[in-house]
Design a protein around this motif. Structure first.
Motif, short mmCIF file in Angstrom:
data_model
loop_
_atom_site.label_atom_id
_atom_site.label_comp_id
_atom_site.label_asym_id
_atom_site.label_seq_id
_atom_site.Cartn_x
_atom_site.Cartn_y
_atom_site.Cartn_z
N TYR A 96 1.11 -1.65 0.28
CA TYR A 96 0.22 -0.19 -0.39
C TYR A 96 0.84 1.30 -0.23
CZ TYR A 96 -4.00 -3.38 0.83
OH TYR A 96 -4.41 -4.44 0.77
N LEU A 97 2.36 0.98 0.34
CA LEU A 97 3.44 1.92 0.45
C LEU A 97 3.22 2.74 -0.54
CD1 LEU A 97 4.71 4.17 2.02
CD2 LEU A 97 6.90 2.78 2.88
N LEU A 98 3.82 1.33 -1.65
CA LEU A 98 4.16 0.89 -3.20
C LEU A 98 2.98 1.89 -4.03
CD1 LEU A 98 5.85 -1.88 -3.58
CD2 LEU A 98 6.83 0.24 -2.89
N LYS A 99 1.28 1.96 -3.46
CA LYS A 99 1.06 2.16 -4.30
C LYS A 99 0.58 4.00 -4.07
CE LYS A 99 -2.18 -1.72 -4.22
NZ LYS A 99 -3.22 -1.81 -5.49
N ILE A 100 0.73 4.57 -3.12
CA ILE A 100 0.72 5.69 -2.27
C ILE A 100 1.58 6.38 -3.39
CG2 ILE A 100 0.83 7.18 -0.82
CD1 ILE A 100 -1.93 5.74 -0.81
N SER A 101 3.02 5.71 -3.82
CA SER A 101 4.19 5.94 -4.00
C SER A 101 4.29 6.52 -5.46
CB SER A 101 4.97 5.84 -3.48
OG SER A 101 5.35 5.13 -1.83
N VAL A 102 3.38 5.58 -5.98
CA VAL A 102 3.09 5.14 -7.75
C VAL A 102 2.61 6.33 -7.99
CG1 VAL A 102 2.37 3.57 -9.20
CG2 VAL A 102 4.33 2.98 -8.32
N ALA A 103 1.75 6.60 -7.21
CA ALA A 103 0.75 7.26 -8.06
C ALA A 103 0.57 8.67 -7.48
CB ALA A 103 -0.82 7.99 -6.46
N GLN A 104 1.58 9.36 -6.36
CA GLN A 104 2.31 10.61 -6.70
C GLN A 104 3.28 10.85 -7.82
OE1 GLN A 104 3.75 11.66 -2.26
NE2 GLN A 104 3.65 9.01 -1.92
N ILE A 105 4.16 10.03 -8.50
CA ILE A 105 5.39 9.53 -9.26
C ILE A 105 4.61 9.68 -10.40
CG2 ILE A 105 7.68 8.69 -10.28
CD1 ILE A 105 7.42 7.04 -7.83
N TYR B 259 0.83 9.56 -10.96
CA TYR B 259 -0.38 10.40 -12.33
C TYR B 259 -0.28 12.09 -11.01
CZ TYR B 259 -1.01 5.83 -13.56
OH TYR B 259 -1.06 4.89 -14.58
N LEU B 260 0.29 12.14 -9.94
CA LEU B 260 0.04 13.38 -8.73
C LEU B 260 1.35 14.09 -9.51
CD1 LEU B 260 -1.22 12.30 -6.07
CD2 LEU B 260 -2.66 13.40 -7.66
N ASP B 261 2.35 13.61 -10.44
CA ASP B 261 3.51 13.89 -10.44
C ASP B 261 4.11 15.18 -9.47
OD1 ASP B 261 5.66 15.19 -13.18
OD2 ASP B 261 4.64 17.00 -12.69
N PHE B 262 4.37 14.41 -8.47
CA PHE B 262 4.59 14.92 -6.82
C PHE B 262 6.65 14.32 -7.91
CE2 PHE B 262 2.30 14.85 -2.84
CZ PHE B 262 1.45 15.74 -4.06
N PRO B 263 7.60 15.90 -6.86
CA PRO B 263 8.68 15.35 -7.31
C PRO B 263 9.68 13.44 -6.85
CG PRO B 263 8.95 17.39 -5.97
CD PRO B 263 7.40 15.95 -6.46
N GLU B 264 9.98 13.16 -7.95
CA GLU B 264 10.63 12.07 -7.68
C GLU B 264 11.29 11.26 -6.18
OE1 GLU B 264 12.43 10.40 -11.30
OE2 GLU B 264 10.82 11.56 -12.66
N TYR B 265 12.33 12.92 -6.11
CA TYR B 265 13.87 12.20 -4.86
C TYR B 265 12.60 12.35 -4.04
CZ TYR B 265 16.82 12.71 -1.79
OH TYR B 265 17.83 12.45 -1.09
N SER B 266 11.84 13.39 -3.90
CA SER B 266 11.29 13.45 -1.98
C SER B 266 10.03 12.03 -2.07
CB SER B 266 10.50 14.01 -1.99
OG SER B 266 9.94 14.37 -2.38
N THR B 267 9.49 11.73 -2.72
CA THR B 267 8.88 11.04 -2.85
C THR B 267 9.49 9.74 -2.74
OG1 THR B 267 6.92 11.71 -4.06
CG2 THR B 267 6.75 9.21 -4.62
#
Length: 426
Positions: free
Chosen positions: A76-85, A87-95
Protein backbone atom coordinates in the motif's frame (compact mmCIF):
# COMPACT_ATOMS: atom_id res chain seq x y z
CA UNK A 1 4.00 12.60 14.45
CA UNK A 2 3.39 9.90 11.84
CA UNK A 3 4.14 11.00 8.26
CA UNK A 4 1.02 11.77 6.18
CA UNK A 5 2.17 9.31 3.51
CA UNK A 6 2.33 6.51 6.04
CA UNK A 7 -1.14 7.45 7.24
CA UNK A 8 -2.31 7.42 3.63
CA UNK A 9 -0.96 3.88 3.24
CA UNK A 10 -2.74 2.77 6.42
CA UNK A 11 -6.02 4.27 5.24
CA UNK A 12 -5.64 2.66 1.81
CA UNK A 13 -5.00 -0.70 3.44
CA UNK A 14 -8.16 -0.37 5.55
CA UNK A 15 -10.22 0.39 2.44
CA UNK A 16 -8.92 -2.74 0.71
CA UNK A 17 -10.06 -4.68 3.75
CA UNK A 18 -13.62 -3.41 3.40
CA UNK A 19 -13.91 -0.03 5.11
CA UNK A 20 -15.36 2.95 3.28
CA UNK A 21 -13.08 5.90 2.61
CA UNK A 22 -14.85 8.08 5.18
CA UNK A 23 -14.81 5.39 7.86
CA UNK A 24 -11.16 4.55 7.26
CA UNK A 25 -10.28 8.22 7.87
CA UNK A 26 -12.54 8.46 10.91
CA UNK A 27 -10.99 5.42 12.60
CA UNK A 28 -7.38 6.43 11.97
CA UNK A 29 -6.19 8.13 15.17
CA UNK A 30 -3.08 9.59 13.55
CA UNK A 31 -5.15 11.19 10.78
CA UNK A 32 -7.18 13.10 13.39
CA UNK A 33 -3.98 14.74 14.64
CA UNK A 34 -3.09 16.26 11.25
CA UNK A 35 -3.72 19.86 10.29
CA UNK A 36 -6.12 20.61 7.43
CA UNK A 37 -3.36 20.83 4.83
CA UNK A 38 -2.03 17.36 5.63
CA UNK A 39 -5.53 15.94 5.83
CA UNK A 40 -6.15 17.22 2.32
CA UNK A 41 -2.91 15.58 1.20
CA UNK A 42 -3.98 12.23 2.66
CA UNK A 43 -7.32 12.46 0.84
CA UNK A 44 -5.60 13.33 -2.42
CA UNK A 45 -3.12 10.44 -2.17
CA UNK A 46 -5.69 7.82 -1.16
CA UNK A 47 -8.37 8.85 -3.66
CA UNK A 48 -5.87 9.04 -6.53
CA UNK A 49 -4.52 5.61 -5.62
CA UNK A 50 -8.04 4.19 -5.68
CA UNK A 51 -9.01 5.86 -8.96
CA UNK A 52 -5.81 4.60 -10.59
CA UNK A 53 -5.73 1.22 -8.86
CA UNK A 54 -5.80 -0.90 -12.02
CA UNK A 55 -2.97 1.06 -13.61
CA UNK A 56 -0.93 1.06 -10.40
CA UNK A 57 -1.30 -2.71 -10.00
CA UNK A 58 -0.17 -3.15 -13.60
CA UNK A 59 2.95 -1.06 -12.93
CA UNK A 60 3.81 -2.97 -9.75
CA UNK A 61 3.29 -6.32 -11.49
CA UNK A 62 6.40 -5.59 -13.57
CA UNK A 63 8.51 -5.77 -10.41
CA UNK A 64 6.57 -7.80 -7.83
CA UNK A 65 5.96 -11.36 -8.97
CA UNK A 66 4.85 -12.87 -5.65
CA UNK A 67 2.43 -11.67 -2.97
CA UNK A 68 3.99 -9.68 -0.12
CA UNK A 69 2.95 -12.02 2.70
CA UNK A 70 4.98 -10.63 5.58
CA UNK A 71 5.06 -6.89 4.98
CA UNK A 72 1.74 -6.45 3.19
CA UNK A 73 1.70 -2.79 4.34
CA UNK A 74 4.56 -2.12 1.91
CA UNK A 75 2.30 -2.85 -1.04
CA UNK A 76 0.00 0.00 0.00
CA UNK A 77 2.96 2.30 0.57
CA UNK A 78 4.13 1.46 -2.95
CA UNK A 79 0.67 2.16 -4.35
CA UNK A 80 0.62 5.58 -2.69
CA UNK A 81 4.13 6.27 -4.02
CA UNK A 82 3.31 5.22 -7.58
CA UNK A 83 0.28 7.51 -7.52
CA UNK A 84 2.56 10.40 -6.55
CA UNK A 85 5.20 9.64 -9.18
CA UNK A 86 3.01 8.82 -12.19
CA UNK A 87 -0.32 10.55 -11.68
CA UNK A 88 0.26 13.48 -9.34
CA UNK A 89 3.67 14.44 -10.69
CA UNK A 90 5.21 14.86 -7.24
CA UNK A 91 9.01 15.28 -7.22
CA UNK A 92 10.54 11.85 -7.72
CA UNK A 93 13.43 12.23 -5.28
CA UNK A 94 11.32 13.31 -2.30
CA UNK A 95 8.66 10.67 -3.05
CA UNK A 96 11.20 7.86 -3.13
CA UNK A 97 13.07 9.23 -0.11
CA UNK A 98 9.91 9.45 2.02
CA UNK A 99 8.82 5.96 1.05
CA UNK A 100 12.22 4.49 1.85
CA UNK A 101 12.29 6.21 5.25
CA UNK A 102 8.85 4.84 6.10
CA UNK A 103 9.78 1.36 4.86
CA UNK A 104 12.71 1.18 7.27
CA UNK A 105 10.17 0.46 10.04
CA UNK A 106 9.27 -2.70 8.13
CA UNK A 107 12.84 -3.58 7.11
CA UNK A 108 11.95 -3.20 3.46
CA UNK A 109 13.91 -0.10 2.49
CA UNK A 110 16.10 -1.77 -0.17
CA UNK A 111 13.11 -3.47 -1.77
CA UNK A 112 11.11 -0.23 -1.78
CA UNK A 113 13.99 1.84 -3.11
CA UNK A 114 14.72 -0.57 -5.98
CA UNK A 115 11.11 -0.74 -7.18
CA UNK A 116 10.44 2.98 -7.03
CA UNK A 117 13.76 3.85 -8.73
CA UNK A 118 12.85 1.53 -11.61
CA UNK A 119 9.40 3.07 -11.88
CA UNK A 120 10.95 6.54 -12.06
CA UNK A 121 13.21 5.38 -14.90
CA UNK A 122 10.24 4.06 -16.88
CA UNK A 123 7.79 6.83 -15.93
CA UNK A 124 7.03 8.08 -19.45
CA UNK A 125 6.56 4.56 -20.78
CA UNK A 126 4.11 3.58 -18.05
CA UNK A 127 2.07 6.77 -18.43
CA UNK A 128 1.85 6.31 -22.20
CA UNK A 129 1.24 2.57 -22.45
CA UNK A 130 -1.02 1.63 -19.51
CA UNK A 131 -4.64 2.57 -20.33
CA UNK A 132 -7.11 3.97 -17.83
CA UNK A 133 -9.71 1.38 -18.87
CA UNK A 134 -8.14 -1.20 -16.55
CA UNK A 135 -9.16 0.92 -13.56
CA UNK A 136 -12.79 -0.14 -14.07
CA UNK A 137 -13.27 -3.50 -12.31
CA UNK A 138 -14.53 -6.44 -14.36
CA UNK A 139 -17.80 -6.78 -12.42
CA UNK A 140 -18.79 -3.32 -13.63
CA UNK A 141 -17.03 -3.33 -17.00
CA UNK A 142 -18.60 -6.59 -18.23
CA UNK A 143 -22.07 -5.19 -17.69
CA UNK A 144 -21.29 -1.85 -19.36
CA UNK A 145 -19.80 -3.62 -22.39
CA UNK A 146 -23.26 -5.00 -23.20
CA UNK A 147 -24.58 -1.60 -24.25
CA UNK A 148 -21.62 0.82 -24.46
CA UNK A 149 -19.00 1.08 -27.17
CA UNK A 150 -15.29 0.77 -26.40
CA UNK A 151 -14.75 4.52 -26.85
CA UNK A 152 -17.47 5.26 -24.29
CA UNK A 153 -15.86 2.93 -21.76
CA UNK A 154 -12.50 4.61 -22.29
CA UNK A 155 -14.08 8.05 -21.83
CA UNK A 156 -15.69 6.85 -18.59
CA UNK A 157 -12.35 5.45 -17.41
CA UNK A 158 -10.61 8.74 -18.15
CA UNK A 159 -13.36 10.74 -16.43
CA UNK A 160 -13.42 8.74 -13.18
CA UNK A 161 -9.66 9.11 -12.79
CA UNK A 162 -10.12 12.87 -12.30
CA UNK A 163 -11.00 14.72 -9.13
CA UNK A 164 -14.76 15.48 -9.28
CA UNK A 165 -16.30 18.91 -9.12
CA UNK A 166 -18.83 19.97 -6.49
CA UNK A 167 -22.31 21.02 -7.59
CA UNK A 168 -24.21 23.56 -5.50
CA UNK A 169 -27.99 23.89 -5.83
CA UNK A 170 -29.26 27.39 -5.05
CA UNK A 171 -32.73 27.97 -3.59
CA UNK A 172 -35.21 29.42 -6.11
CA UNK A 173 -35.91 32.47 -3.97
CA UNK A 174 -32.21 33.30 -3.74
CA UNK A 175 -30.97 32.41 -7.22
CA UNK A 176 -31.57 35.79 -8.85
CA UNK A 177 -30.53 37.84 -5.82
CA UNK A 178 -26.78 37.43 -6.30
CA UNK A 179 -24.11 36.76 -8.89
CA UNK A 180 -23.53 33.21 -7.72
CA UNK A 181 -20.83 32.45 -10.28
CA UNK A 182 -18.76 35.28 -8.85
CA UNK A 183 -19.58 34.58 -5.20
CA UNK A 184 -18.79 30.84 -5.39
CA UNK A 185 -16.11 31.16 -8.10
CA UNK A 186 -17.87 28.62 -10.28
CA UNK A 187 -20.03 28.20 -13.38
CA UNK A 188 -23.77 27.76 -13.84
CA UNK A 189 -24.15 24.36 -15.48
CA UNK A 190 -27.86 23.49 -15.17
CA UNK A 191 -30.96 25.16 -13.75
CA UNK A 192 -29.94 26.63 -10.35
CA UNK A 193 -26.73 24.60 -10.09
CA UNK A 194 -23.30 26.22 -9.80
CA UNK A 195 -20.30 23.95 -10.32
CA UNK A 196 -17.13 24.67 -8.36
CA UNK A 197 -13.76 23.03 -7.86
CA UNK A 198 -13.49 20.62 -4.95
CA UNK A 199 -13.24 22.31 -1.54
CA UNK A 200 -12.15 20.82 1.76
CA UNK A 201 -14.42 23.00 3.91
CA UNK A 202 -17.81 23.43 2.25
CA UNK A 203 -19.20 25.05 5.41
CA UNK A 204 -16.86 28.02 4.92
CA UNK A 205 -18.32 28.97 1.53
CA UNK A 206 -20.49 32.14 1.35
CA UNK A 207 -24.13 31.80 2.43
CA UNK A 208 -23.81 28.18 3.57
CA UNK A 209 -24.72 29.05 7.16
CA UNK A 210 -27.52 31.30 5.86
CA UNK A 211 -29.16 28.27 4.25
CA UNK A 212 -29.34 29.63 0.72
CA UNK A 213 -28.00 26.46 -0.95
CA UNK A 214 -27.10 22.81 -0.56
CA UNK A 215 -24.63 20.45 -2.21
CA UNK A 216 -26.23 18.15 -4.80
CA UNK A 217 -24.76 16.55 -7.92
CA UNK A 218 -26.46 17.27 -11.23
CA UNK A 219 -27.39 13.61 -11.77
CA UNK A 220 -29.09 13.45 -8.39
CA UNK A 221 -31.12 16.57 -9.21
CA UNK A 222 -32.53 15.24 -12.50
CA UNK A 223 -35.38 13.09 -11.07
CA UNK A 224 -36.95 16.10 -9.32
CA UNK A 225 -36.42 18.24 -12.42
CA UNK A 226 -38.50 15.63 -14.26
CA UNK A 227 -41.18 15.62 -11.54
CA UNK A 228 -41.44 19.41 -11.85
CA UNK A 229 -41.87 19.01 -15.60
CA UNK A 230 -44.49 16.26 -15.29
CA UNK A 231 -46.61 18.24 -12.79
CA UNK A 232 -45.80 21.73 -14.07
CA UNK A 233 -49.45 22.87 -14.15
CA UNK A 234 -50.27 22.29 -10.49
CA UNK A 235 -47.28 21.38 -8.32
CA UNK A 236 -48.59 23.03 -5.14
CA UNK A 237 -51.45 20.56 -4.77
CA UNK A 238 -49.43 17.45 -5.63
CA UNK A 239 -48.23 15.05 -2.95
CA UNK A 240 -44.82 13.40 -3.30
CA UNK A 241 -43.33 10.65 -1.16
CA UNK A 242 -39.53 10.78 -1.20
CA UNK A 243 -38.31 7.27 -0.36
CA UNK A 244 -34.76 7.00 0.99
CA UNK A 245 -34.72 10.74 1.45
CA UNK A 246 -31.63 11.49 3.57
CA UNK A 247 -29.41 13.46 3.43
CA UNK A 248 -32.17 15.40 1.72
CA UNK A 249 -31.19 16.85 -1.66
CA UNK A 250 -34.26 15.64 -3.54
CA UNK A 251 -36.62 16.58 -0.70
CA UNK A 252 -35.11 20.08 -0.64
CA UNK A 253 -35.75 20.42 -4.38
CA UNK A 254 -39.32 19.17 -4.08
CA UNK A 255 -40.08 21.56 -1.22
CA UNK A 256 -38.42 24.41 -3.13
CA UNK A 257 -40.68 23.68 -6.13
CA UNK A 258 -43.80 23.81 -3.95
CA UNK A 259 -44.80 20.15 -3.69
CA UNK A 260 -46.38 18.66 -0.57
CA UNK A 261 -43.55 16.39 0.52
CA UNK A 262 -43.28 13.43 2.85
CA UNK A 263 -39.74 12.17 3.40
CA UNK A 264 -39.24 8.59 4.55
CA UNK A 265 -35.88 7.25 5.74
CA UNK A 266 -35.11 4.05 7.64
CA UNK A 267 -31.85 5.20 9.29
CA UNK A 268 -32.06 7.25 12.50
CA UNK A 269 -28.55 8.56 11.93
CA UNK A 270 -29.42 9.74 8.43
CA UNK A 271 -32.66 11.26 9.71
CA UNK A 272 -30.57 13.34 12.12
CA UNK A 273 -28.54 14.59 9.16
CA UNK A 274 -31.74 15.36 7.23
CA UNK A 275 -33.16 17.33 10.18
CA UNK A 276 -29.93 19.28 10.56
CA UNK A 277 -29.93 20.19 6.86
CA UNK A 278 -33.61 21.17 6.92
CA UNK A 279 -33.00 23.45 9.90
CA UNK A 280 -30.08 25.17 8.18
CA UNK A 281 -32.07 25.62 4.95
CA UNK A 282 -35.20 26.74 6.84
CA UNK A 283 -37.31 24.14 5.02
CA UNK A 284 -40.05 21.85 6.33
CA UNK A 285 -41.23 18.40 5.34
CA UNK A 286 -43.14 15.56 6.96
CA UNK A 287 -40.41 13.18 8.18
CA UNK A 288 -41.12 9.47 8.57
CA UNK A 289 -38.42 7.40 10.26
CA UNK A 290 -39.64 3.96 9.15
CA UNK A 291 -38.90 1.09 6.80
CA UNK A 292 -40.75 1.85 3.57
CA UNK A 293 -41.37 -1.85 2.97
CA UNK A 294 -43.09 -2.38 6.34
CA UNK A 295 -45.03 0.81 6.98
CA UNK A 296 -48.77 1.01 6.27
CA UNK A 297 -49.85 4.22 4.57
CA UNK A 298 -53.48 5.33 4.75
CA UNK A 299 -53.10 7.75 1.86
CA UNK A 300 -52.01 7.48 -1.74
CA UNK A 301 -49.60 9.86 -3.48
CA UNK A 302 -49.51 11.69 -6.79
CA UNK A 303 -45.85 10.74 -7.11
CA UNK A 304 -43.47 8.38 -5.36
CA UNK A 305 -39.78 9.06 -5.80
CA UNK A 306 -37.70 5.98 -5.05
CA UNK A 307 -33.99 6.58 -4.57
CA UNK A 308 -33.25 2.90 -4.05
CA UNK A 309 -30.23 1.45 -2.24
CA UNK A 310 -27.84 0.18 -4.88
CA UNK A 311 -24.27 -0.77 -5.73
CA UNK A 312 -23.33 2.88 -6.26
CA UNK A 313 -21.50 1.91 -9.45
CA UNK A 314 -22.29 5.33 -10.92
CA UNK A 315 -20.24 6.99 -8.17
CA UNK A 316 -16.88 5.52 -9.15
CA UNK A 317 -15.39 9.02 -9.41
CA UNK A 318 -16.68 10.32 -6.06
CA UNK A 319 -16.42 7.04 -4.14
CA UNK A 320 -13.57 5.17 -5.82
CA UNK A 321 -13.36 2.56 -3.05
CA UNK A 322 -15.87 0.58 -5.12
CA UNK A 323 -13.14 0.15 -7.72
CA UNK A 324 -11.24 -2.14 -5.36
CA UNK A 325 -13.98 -3.99 -3.43
CA UNK A 326 -16.46 -6.15 -5.36
CA UNK A 327 -20.09 -5.93 -4.28
CA UNK A 328 -22.68 -8.69 -4.24
CA UNK A 329 -25.77 -6.88 -5.54
CA UNK A 330 -28.23 -9.79 -5.33
CA UNK A 331 -29.80 -8.62 -2.05
CA UNK A 332 -29.97 -5.05 -3.35
CA UNK A 333 -31.75 -6.15 -6.53
CA UNK A 334 -34.35 -8.03 -4.45
CA UNK A 335 -34.95 -4.98 -2.26
CA UNK A 336 -35.28 -2.67 -5.27
CA UNK A 337 -37.92 -4.99 -6.73
CA UNK A 338 -39.87 -5.01 -3.46
CA UNK A 339 -39.74 -1.21 -3.26
CA UNK A 340 -41.20 -0.87 -6.75
CA UNK A 341 -44.00 -3.31 -5.93
CA UNK A 342 -44.77 -1.48 -2.70
CA UNK A 343 -44.92 1.86 -4.52
CA UNK A 344 -47.30 0.42 -7.12
CA UNK A 345 -49.99 0.14 -4.44
CA UNK A 346 -49.38 3.61 -3.00
CA UNK A 347 -49.53 5.79 -6.11
CA UNK A 348 -52.80 7.27 -7.37
CA UNK A 349 -54.28 6.45 -10.78
CA UNK A 350 -52.60 8.80 -13.24
CA UNK A 351 -49.72 9.27 -10.80
CA UNK A 352 -46.06 8.46 -11.24
CA UNK A 353 -43.35 6.31 -9.74
CA UNK A 354 -39.97 7.88 -10.41
CA UNK A 355 -37.40 5.14 -9.82
CA UNK A 356 -33.72 6.03 -9.68
CA UNK A 357 -30.40 4.53 -8.63
CA UNK A 358 -26.86 5.91 -8.69
CA UNK A 359 -25.88 2.80 -10.64
CA UNK A 360 -25.17 1.97 -14.28
CA UNK A 361 -25.69 -1.77 -13.88
CA UNK A 362 -28.59 -3.10 -15.93
CA UNK A 363 -29.74 -5.43 -13.12
CA UNK A 364 -30.41 -2.39 -10.91
CA UNK A 365 -31.76 -0.15 -13.64
CA UNK A 366 -33.36 -1.10 -16.93
CA UNK A 367 -33.89 -4.77 -16.05
CA UNK A 368 -35.77 -3.75 -12.91
CA UNK A 369 -38.17 -1.61 -14.93
CA UNK A 370 -38.70 -4.25 -17.63
CA UNK A 371 -39.45 -6.88 -14.97
CA UNK A 372 -41.82 -4.53 -13.14
CA UNK A 373 -43.77 -3.64 -16.32
CA UNK A 374 -44.09 -7.29 -17.28
CA UNK A 375 -45.91 -7.94 -14.02
CA UNK A 376 -47.74 -4.63 -13.55
CA UNK A 377 -49.85 -4.17 -16.67
CA UNK A 378 -51.50 -1.00 -15.39
CA UNK A 379 -48.15 0.84 -15.53
CA UNK A 380 -46.22 2.08 -18.54
CA UNK A 381 -42.83 3.70 -19.02
CA UNK A 382 -42.88 7.31 -20.21
CA UNK A 383 -40.14 9.25 -21.97
CA UNK A 384 -39.97 12.65 -20.27
CA UNK A 385 -36.27 13.09 -20.97
CA UNK A 386 -36.16 15.49 -23.93
CA UNK A 387 -34.82 18.37 -21.81
CA UNK A 388 -31.94 16.41 -20.24
CA UNK A 389 -30.46 14.58 -23.25
CA UNK A 390 -27.11 16.35 -22.77
CA UNK A 391 -26.63 14.22 -19.63
CA UNK A 392 -27.23 10.76 -21.08
CA UNK A 393 -29.35 8.66 -23.41
CA UNK A 394 -32.83 7.20 -23.60
CA UNK A 395 -32.81 3.39 -23.51
CA UNK A 396 -35.13 1.06 -25.43
CA UNK A 397 -37.34 0.70 -22.36
CA UNK A 398 -38.06 4.47 -22.39
CA UNK A 399 -35.77 4.89 -19.39
CA UNK A 400 -32.73 7.13 -19.02
CA UNK A 401 -29.10 6.34 -18.33
CA UNK A 402 -26.50 8.90 -17.32
CA UNK A 403 -22.85 7.85 -17.65
CA UNK A 404 -19.83 9.68 -16.17
CA UNK A 405 -18.56 10.67 -19.63
CA UNK A 406 -21.81 12.56 -20.32
CA UNK A 407 -21.40 16.32 -20.01
CA UNK A 408 -17.65 15.69 -20.20
CA UNK A 409 -16.69 19.11 -21.54
CA UNK A 410 -18.08 20.69 -18.37
CA UNK A 411 -16.58 18.19 -15.96
CA UNK A 412 -18.73 15.08 -16.29
CA UNK A 413 -21.50 13.74 -14.04
CA UNK A 414 -22.21 10.75 -11.80
CA UNK A 415 -23.59 7.62 -13.40
CA UNK A 416 -27.33 7.43 -12.79
CA UNK A 417 -30.46 5.61 -13.94
CA UNK A 418 -34.02 7.02 -14.05
CA UNK A 419 -37.34 5.45 -14.95
CA UNK A 420 -40.66 7.34 -15.12
CA UNK A 421 -43.61 5.00 -14.61
CA UNK A 422 -47.21 6.21 -14.95
CA UNK A 423 -50.10 4.34 -13.38
CA UNK A 424 -52.75 4.22 -16.07
CA UNK A 425 -56.37 4.58 -14.86
CA UNK A 426 -58.34 1.33 -15.12
Amino acid sequence: MVDSREISSQVLSDIFYGKSFDRALLLNKEYSKLDQRDKSLVSLLVLTSLRRNGQIDNVLSHFIKKPLKKNFFIRYLLKISVAQILYLDFPEYSTVHNAVEISKKYKSEKFTNAILRNICKNKKKFIKEIPAIINIPDWIKKDLEKFLEAKDLLEIANQISLEPYIDINIKNENFNQYNWEKILKGKKVFENIIRIKNKSNIEDLPFFQDGKWWVQGISSSLPVFLIKKIFKKNSKNKTVLDVGSAPGGKSFQLIDFGFKVSSIEISKKRIATLNSNLERLKLNTKIINEDFLNIDFKEKFDCILIDAPCSGSGLMQKKPEMLVVKKDISSLVKKQKKMLLKAANLVKDGGYIIYCVCSMLSAEGENQIISFLNNQKCFSSKNHFTDILEFGEVLKSNTFLVTPNSFQKKGGVDGFFIGCLIKNPN
